[in-house]
Design a protein around this motif. Structure first.
Motif, PDB file in Angstrom:
ATOM      1  N   ARG A 141      67.105  16.877  71.987  1.00 58.30           N
ATOM      2  CA  ARG A 141      68.115  17.783  72.533  1.00 58.30           C
ATOM      3  C   ARG A 141      67.905  19.164  71.920  1.00 58.30           C
ATOM      4  NH1 ARG A 141      72.452  15.537  75.175  1.00 58.30           N
ATOM      5  NH2 ARG A 141      72.514  13.252  75.199  1.00 58.30           N
ATOM      6  N   ALA A 142      68.048  20.186  72.759  1.00 60.17           N
ATOM      7  CA  ALA A 142      67.860  21.560  72.300  1.00 60.17           C
ATOM      8  C   ALA A 142      68.936  22.442  72.915  1.00 60.17           C
ATOM      9  CB  ALA A 142      66.477  22.075  72.681  1.00 60.17           C
ATOM     10  N   PRO A 143      69.711  23.165  72.112  1.00 61.41           N
ATOM     11  CA  PRO A 143      70.672  24.116  72.673  1.00 61.41           C
ATOM     12  C   PRO A 143      69.942  25.229  73.426  1.00 61.41           C
ATOM     13  CG  PRO A 143      71.134  23.666  70.354  1.00 61.41           C
ATOM     14  CD  PRO A 143      69.793  23.100  70.636  1.00 61.41           C
ATOM     15  N   GLU A 144      70.562  25.719  74.434  1.00 60.74           N
ATOM     16  CA  GLU A 144      69.930  26.779  75.224  1.00 60.74           C
ATOM     17  C   GLU A 144      69.771  28.072  74.430  1.00 60.74           C
ATOM     18  OE1 GLU A 144      72.197  28.111  78.531  1.00 60.74           O
ATOM     19  OE2 GLU A 144      74.124  27.826  77.541  1.00 60.74           O
ATOM     20  N   SER A 145      70.489  28.198  73.328  1.00 66.53           N
ATOM     21  CA  SER A 145      70.368  29.389  72.485  1.00 66.53           C
ATOM     22  C   SER A 145      69.280  29.259  71.430  1.00 66.53           C
ATOM     23  CB  SER A 145      71.710  29.664  71.794  1.00 66.53           C
ATOM     24  OG  SER A 145      72.092  28.557  70.975  1.00 66.53           O
ATOM     25  N   THR A 146      68.462  28.220  71.505  1.00 63.84           N
ATOM     26  CA  THR A 146      67.405  28.035  70.502  1.00 63.84           C
ATOM     27  C   THR A 146      66.450  29.211  70.535  1.00 63.84           C
ATOM     28  OG1 THR A 146      67.561  25.634  70.777  1.00 63.84           O
ATOM     29  CG2 THR A 146      65.579  26.504  69.716  1.00 63.84           C
ATOM     30  N   PRO A 147      66.192  29.853  69.369  1.00 62.62           N
ATOM     31  CA  PRO A 147      65.272  31.004  69.347  1.00 62.62           C
ATOM     32  C   PRO A 147      63.848  30.578  69.701  1.00 62.62           C
ATOM     33  CG  PRO A 147      66.623  30.943  67.354  1.00 62.62           C
ATOM     34  CD  PRO A 147      66.809  29.633  68.044  1.00 62.62           C
ATOM     35  N   LEU A 148      63.063  31.538  70.117  1.00 67.66           N
ATOM     36  CA  LEU A 148      61.669  31.272  70.434  1.00 67.66           C
ATOM     37  C   LEU A 148      60.909  30.858  69.172  1.00 67.66           C
ATOM     38  CD1 LEU A 148      60.841  34.205  72.894  1.00 67.66           C
ATOM     39  CD2 LEU A 148      61.642  31.896  73.413  1.00 67.66           C
ATOM     40  N   ASP A 149      59.918  29.973  69.362  1.00 71.20           N
ATOM     41  CA  ASP A 149      59.071  29.427  68.288  1.00 71.20           C
ATOM     42  C   ASP A 149      59.851  28.551  67.325  1.00 71.20           C
ATOM     43  OD1 ASP A 149      56.833  30.759  69.311  1.00 71.20           O
ATOM     44  OD2 ASP A 149      57.291  32.566  68.165  1.00 71.20           O
ATOM     45  N   SER A 150      61.076  28.191  67.664  1.00 69.94           N
ATOM     46  CA  SER A 150      61.845  27.287  66.813  1.00 69.94           C
ATOM     47  C   SER A 150      61.502  25.845  67.159  1.00 69.94           C
ATOM     48  CB  SER A 150      63.349  27.522  66.991  1.00 69.94           C
ATOM     49  OG  SER A 150      63.682  28.832  66.595  1.00 69.94           O
ATOM     50  N   PRO A 151      61.497  24.930  66.151  1.00 68.80           N
ATOM     51  CA  PRO A 151      61.155  23.531  66.436  1.00 68.80           C
ATOM     52  C   PRO A 151      62.289  22.811  67.160  1.00 68.80           C
ATOM     53  CG  PRO A 151      61.701  23.794  64.116  1.00 68.80           C
ATOM     54  CD  PRO A 151      61.694  25.171  64.711  1.00 68.80           C
ATOM     55  N   VAL A 152      61.892  21.952  68.098  1.00 67.35           N
ATOM     56  CA  VAL A 152      62.847  21.110  68.835  1.00 67.35           C
ATOM     57  C   VAL A 152      62.844  19.696  68.278  1.00 67.35           C
ATOM     58  CG1 VAL A 152      63.396  20.150  71.100  1.00 67.35           C
ATOM     59  CG2 VAL A 152      62.657  22.526  70.892  1.00 67.35           C
ATOM     60  N   GLY A 176      53.293  16.100  65.151  1.00 70.58           N
ATOM     61  CA  GLY A 176      53.307  17.095  66.197  1.00 70.58           C
ATOM     62  C   GLY A 176      54.682  17.731  66.295  1.00 70.58           C
ATOM     63  N   ILE A 177      54.745  19.067  66.157  1.00 74.53           N
ATOM     64  CA  ILE A 177      56.013  19.793  66.164  1.00 74.53           C
ATOM     65  C   ILE A 177      56.147  20.481  67.522  1.00 74.53           C
ATOM     66  CG2 ILE A 177      57.419  21.525  65.026  1.00 74.53           C
ATOM     67  CD1 ILE A 177      55.729  21.122  62.519  1.00 74.53           C
ATOM     68  N   ILE A 178      57.172  20.109  68.271  1.00 73.32           N
ATOM     69  CA  ILE A 178      57.421  20.701  69.583  1.00 73.32           C
ATOM     70  C   ILE A 178      58.281  21.949  69.379  1.00 73.32           C
ATOM     71  CG2 ILE A 178      58.409  20.319  71.867  1.00 73.32           C
ATOM     72  CD1 ILE A 178      57.871  17.349  71.493  1.00 73.32           C
ATOM     73  N   THR A 179      57.829  23.083  69.925  1.00 69.74           N
ATOM     74  CA  THR A 179      58.521  24.355  69.758  1.00 69.74           C
ATOM     75  C   THR A 179      58.856  24.957  71.121  1.00 69.74           C
ATOM     76  OG1 THR A 179      56.429  25.568  69.667  1.00 69.74           O
ATOM     77  CG2 THR A 179      57.336  24.803  67.572  1.00 69.74           C
ATOM     78  N   VAL A 180      59.784  25.943  71.092  1.00 70.31           N
ATOM     79  CA  VAL A 180      60.214  26.626  72.305  1.00 70.31           C
ATOM     80  C   VAL A 180      59.330  27.854  72.512  1.00 70.31           C
ATOM     81  CG1 VAL A 180      62.127  27.787  73.460  1.00 70.31           C
ATOM     82  CG2 VAL A 180      62.568  25.800  72.019  1.00 70.31           C
ATOM     83  N   LYS A 181      58.735  27.961  73.696  1.00 68.82           N
ATOM     84  CA  LYS A 181      57.897  29.108  74.032  1.00 68.82           C
ATOM     85  C   LYS A 181      58.654  30.155  74.839  1.00 68.82           C
ATOM     86  CE  LYS A 181      53.778  28.386  75.531  1.00 68.82           C
ATOM     87  NZ  LYS A 181      52.628  27.841  76.300  1.00 68.82           N
ATOM     88  N   LYS A 182      59.574  29.721  75.704  1.00 65.76           N
ATOM     89  CA  LYS A 182      60.362  30.631  76.523  1.00 65.76           C
ATOM     90  C   LYS A 182      61.833  30.304  76.348  1.00 65.76           C
ATOM     91  CE  LYS A 182      56.867  31.474  80.104  1.00 65.76           C
ATOM     92  NZ  LYS A 182      56.587  31.424  81.565  1.00 65.76           N
ATOM     93  N   ALA A 183      62.675  31.291  76.654  1.00 64.36           N
ATOM     94  CA  ALA A 183      64.120  31.124  76.475  1.00 64.36           C
ATOM     95  C   ALA A 183      64.640  30.033  77.416  1.00 64.36           C
ATOM     96  CB  ALA A 183      64.829  32.439  76.733  1.00 64.36           C
ATOM     97  N   LEU A 184      65.499  29.188  76.871  1.00 65.67           N
ATOM     98  CA  LEU A 184      66.097  28.102  77.656  1.00 65.67           C
ATOM     99  C   LEU A 184      67.382  28.585  78.316  1.00 65.67           C
ATOM    100  CD1 LEU A 184      65.619  25.184  75.070  1.00 65.67           C
ATOM    101  CD2 LEU A 184      64.080  25.858  76.933  1.00 65.67           C
ATOM    102  N   ASP A 185      67.663  27.987  79.476  1.00 64.47           N
ATOM    103  CA  ASP A 185      68.875  28.341  80.225  1.00 64.47           C
ATOM    104  C   ASP A 185      69.438  27.062  80.815  1.00 64.47           C
ATOM    105  OD1 ASP A 185      70.922  29.493  81.571  1.00 64.47           O
ATOM    106  OD2 ASP A 185      69.687  30.713  82.912  1.00 64.47           O
TER     107      ASP A 185
END
Length: 790
Positions: free
Chosen positions: A276-287, A327-336
């Motif tokens: 689960r990832a909040p839509e406000s998760t900053p870019l390059d942050s781990p999920v 393996g660390i999954i990260t955010v590349k683009k802003a979530l909505d």
């Protein structure tokens, strides 16, 4: 028939194993009694022996490690000159003679006194000789012989190392070399099998084997897997006597480690992962983190993760943690959340170091599915643009709307938004905003010539939750209107010569305008109508934003008119047309024939950048006054005297006289003696001072000890107490000196008052003999004597 004088050497020979079975009562030997006679003449050596034997005449053999109680018998020396009458004596010399080996000088029997060890010394070289006991002369030449120590199996094989360590790759083929062990035997390798070593394995089967002659250890089992068992302990035995029964043996331990090879592919412990990832998760942050297990170690277990497919291929990325191999999954683009709330990814784990020998075990990679659920969060309002640019004319009235910004809550609740201006960006409060609809309006007049751009920040916040706010920059450009009249580019003050001719150019004018012109400025110049007809000068517009002033007549007289003021009208061609009237000052001056100014009434024209004479005189006077003040101050300081310590004449304190004589400090107890105040007898003129070098080296003469006179002490203590309690005493340090002689002086009183108290009469007639100067004194004392007689 020739006669030979022979020297007989007798020794015993036989099988070694019989030496332990047939001990002799008188002598002990390891050989059976089989005599062999050796004849040695003076010039030749002959070897007499049995025809089937090849004994050397000069060798004896002796078994090592003899354990009997008697001396061990070696052999017998005998000479043919020995008649048995005791006239000959046998002498033994060489290695160990007299210590290890002794000889019976009468019979020639040789015996060993100690137990011998072949490993210490295998051969002894000795010399034998028979001499006449009476004369000491040799009867036979000296003969050299050898005693060789026969070896017995008394040393077990010894390995070169107590523990061997070796390693081989796992999954090795049968017969793969592991390590070679080596054992040595100290026994004689040339005699029997005592030093023949054979290797065998006592522990470690069926995994390993050892070659019996070389000691090489090899693998004996196929496909040994490190993941099942990594460490093996093998015990190797080395046995002499060719491995036969009764041989001595030694063992060693071999620790064998199986090293890793990449024979295991990575495997995910589960096929699906959910995060689960909040839509406000900053870019390059781990999920989240995922990990594929690999039974191998080190570089064989290194894994590279990648996203191969899925609807979130461009929204998420994955990197490998080199420490944990996760393996660390990260955010590349802003979530909505409102746009998409679920992503499905396929992640693949691959070994980075693949061994081609084990590709037959299958592909060295694995994949898993990752589901990422986007969670909704209360987001701040979002503006319709990242930045706003607005334009407004500078002459707009106050409270005019210049533009509108728009923001709305991106959440499903669509909370209402209110707007405000960040006053840190609009300190003068030039603009304001409608909090409801976001329209921006002016609150003060604008002036483009003062400030062209206004950069403000607008804040949009939720009404229900003001903490949720966002900002947007608004750039406002002030547009120009023609609200400024043109004016001279500089202040014009020129001159005209008295001998000037008509239509002569005396000054060129130019103008500037604060307003901005899109097509360029076009200025027109003209004289004021009132001055156009009556002026002594004319103005010509050059149509290039400049104009020239020309003389209208010939000759000007400065005594009649020294200065002319020429009003000039400057106009622009913008809408609305703006114009201004500027004045040009023209002075009449005397010039030479070339038109160079010689003199003029206007002082500023002659010295445009200098100072007036009055100003220069004022500056000079100030400098003179300042110098006089400094000189007087220095003279007063030089003549100032130090204020005396005693100001009033009534202050009768004693003065302090300094003789510039430095004392010896606190340790100088001889610089001043208080005893001189108590008794003159205590004065010691020869006492030496410690603070100066003495003039003489004579020892001082000791005087009688002064009497204890407390009169001076009481006097000084009383005066000290009075000074301490005196409220009028000065606050600074002072010195009070009291010259008090005291009572009981040894010099007695010199006063004439006490002289008259004596019983005897004093005759003062001798004063008359001293001359006229003492006549008055003689008359006075003489009259006193007369009164006394009467």
């Amino acid at each position: 028939m020739r006669t030979y004088h022979c020297f007989w050497l007798l020794f015993w020979a036989g099988q070694p194993h019989q030496s332990f079975l047939t001990p002799l009562s008188r002598r002990t030997s390891g050989f059976p009694e089989k005599e062999n006679v050796l004849v040695l003449s003076g010039n030749s050596r002959q070897d007499l022996h049995r025809s089937k034997r090849s004994w050397m005449w000069n060798q004896f053999f002796l078994l090592e490690e003899y354990t009997g109680t008697d001396y061990q018998y070696v052999g017998k020396l005998h000479s043919d000159q020995d008649k048995g009458d005791g006239s000959l004596k046998y002498i033994l010399s060489g290695d160990g003679a007299g210590d290890l080996f002794i000889i019976n000088e009468n019979t020639g029997d040789i015996q060993a006194t100690k137990r011998l060890d072949r490993e210490e010394k295998p051969v002894y070289i000795l010399r034998a000789q028979a001499v006449n006991r009476r004369t000491g002369r040799p009867v036979e030449p000296e003969s050299e012989f050898i005693i060789k120590i026969h070896d017995i199996n008394d040393n077990e094989p010894m390995f070169t190392k107590d523990v061997y360590n070796a390693s081989i790759p796992e999954m090795s083929d049968v017969g793969t070399f592991v390590v070679q062990v080596t054992a040595t035997d100290a026994d004689d390798p040339t005699y029997g099998n005592s030093a023949k070593v054979v290797y065998s394995i006592l522990q470690g089967q069926p995994y390993f084997s050892v070659e019996s002659e070389t000691g090489i250890i090899k693998t004996a089992l196929l496909n040994m897997d490190r993941e099942n068992r990594e460490q093996y302990q093998v015990v190797i035995q080395a046995k002499d006597m060719g491995g036969q029964m009764g041989g001595l043996s030694g063992t060693t331990t071999v620790n064998i480690t199986l090293t890793d090879v990449n024979d295991n592919p990575p495997r995910f412990p589960q096929s699906t992962y959910q995060f689960r990832a909040p839509e406000s998760t900053p870019l390059d942050s781990p999920v989240g983190r995922i990990k594929a297990n690999d039974a191998d170690v080190d570089e064989n277990a290194e894994i590279e993760y990648s996203i191969t497919e899925g609807d979130g291929y461009d929204m998420f990325g994955i990197i490998t943690d080199k420490d944990t191999q996760e393996g660390i999954i990260t955010v590349k683009k802003a979530l909505d959340f409102e746009n998409k709330n679920l992503y499905i990814l396929k992640v693949e784990a691959t070994n980075t170091h693949v061994d081609p020998r084990f590709l037959y075990l299958g592909p060295f990679k694995d994949s898993a599915t990752v589901r990422i659920q986007v969670e909704d969060v209360d987001e701040p309002p979002m503006f319709s643009r990242p930045a706003y640019i607005m334009e407004v004319k500078e002459d707009v009235p106050v409270n005019s709307v210049i533009g509108t910004v728009t923001a709305q809550d991106p959440d499903a609740a669509k909370n209402p938004v209110k707007y405000s201006v960040d006053r840190h960006t609009d300190m003068d409060r030039v603009f304001n905003i409608n909090s409801g609809n976001g329209s921006i309006f002016t609150s003060k007049p604008l002036d483009r010539e003062t400030l062209l751009w206004h950069n403000i920040t607008v804040i949009a916040a939720e009404i229900n939750n003001p903490k949720q706010s966002s900002r947007v920059p608004v750039f406002i450009k002030v547009l120009d209107v023609n609200d400024n009249a043109p004016e001279f580019a500089m202040f014009y003050e020129t001159f005209v010569c008295e001998n000037a001719k008509a239509e002569q150019l005396i000054q060129t004018l130019s103008a500037v305008d604060k307003d901005d012109s899109y097509n360029g400025h076009q200025f027109s110049f003209s004289l004021v109508p009132e001055a156009a007809s009556s002026s002594n000068f004319t103005l010509q517009d050059n149509r290039d934003n400049t104009a020239g002033i020309f003389t209208r007549r010939t000759r000007y007289n400065r005594h009649e008119t020294s200065t002319y003021f020429l009003p000039v009208v400057i106009s622009d061609n913008d809408y609305p047309i703006q114009s201004s009237t500027e004045t040009v000052t023209i002075r009449v001056c005397a010039c030479d024939h070339r038109g160079k100014m010689l003199s003029c009434n206007a002082e500023a024209l002659i010295h445009p950048t200098g100072l007036s004479t009055g100003a220069l005189i004022a500056i000079l006077l100030c400098i003179i006054i300042l110098l006089v003040t400094v000189v007087l101050f220095a003279a007063l300081r030089r003549q100032r005297k130090k204020e005396p310590l005693i100001i009033s004449k009534e202050d009768i304190r004693d003065n302090i006289v300094s003789y510039n004589d430095e004392g010896g400090g606190e340790e100088d107890t001889q610089a001043f003696d208080i005893g001189t105040l108590r008794n003159p007898e205590a004065i010691d003129d020869n006492k030496l001072r410690r603070d100066i070098v003495p003039e003489t080296l004579f020892m001082p003469r000791r005087t009688a000890t002064a009497r204890d006179n407390t009169d001076v002490r009481d006097f000084i203590n009383q005066r000290l107490k009075e000074n301490d309690t005196d409220p009028t005493a000065p606050p600074y340090d002072s010195l009070a000196t009291y010259a008090y002689e005291g009572n009981g002086s040894v010099a007695e009183s010199l006063s004439s008052l006490e002289s008259v108290t004596t019983d005897g009469d004093q005759d003062y007639d001798y004063l008359s003999d001293w001359g006229p100067r003492f006549k008055k004194l003689a008359d006075m004392y003489g009259s006193m004597d007369s009164d006394k007689d009467s």
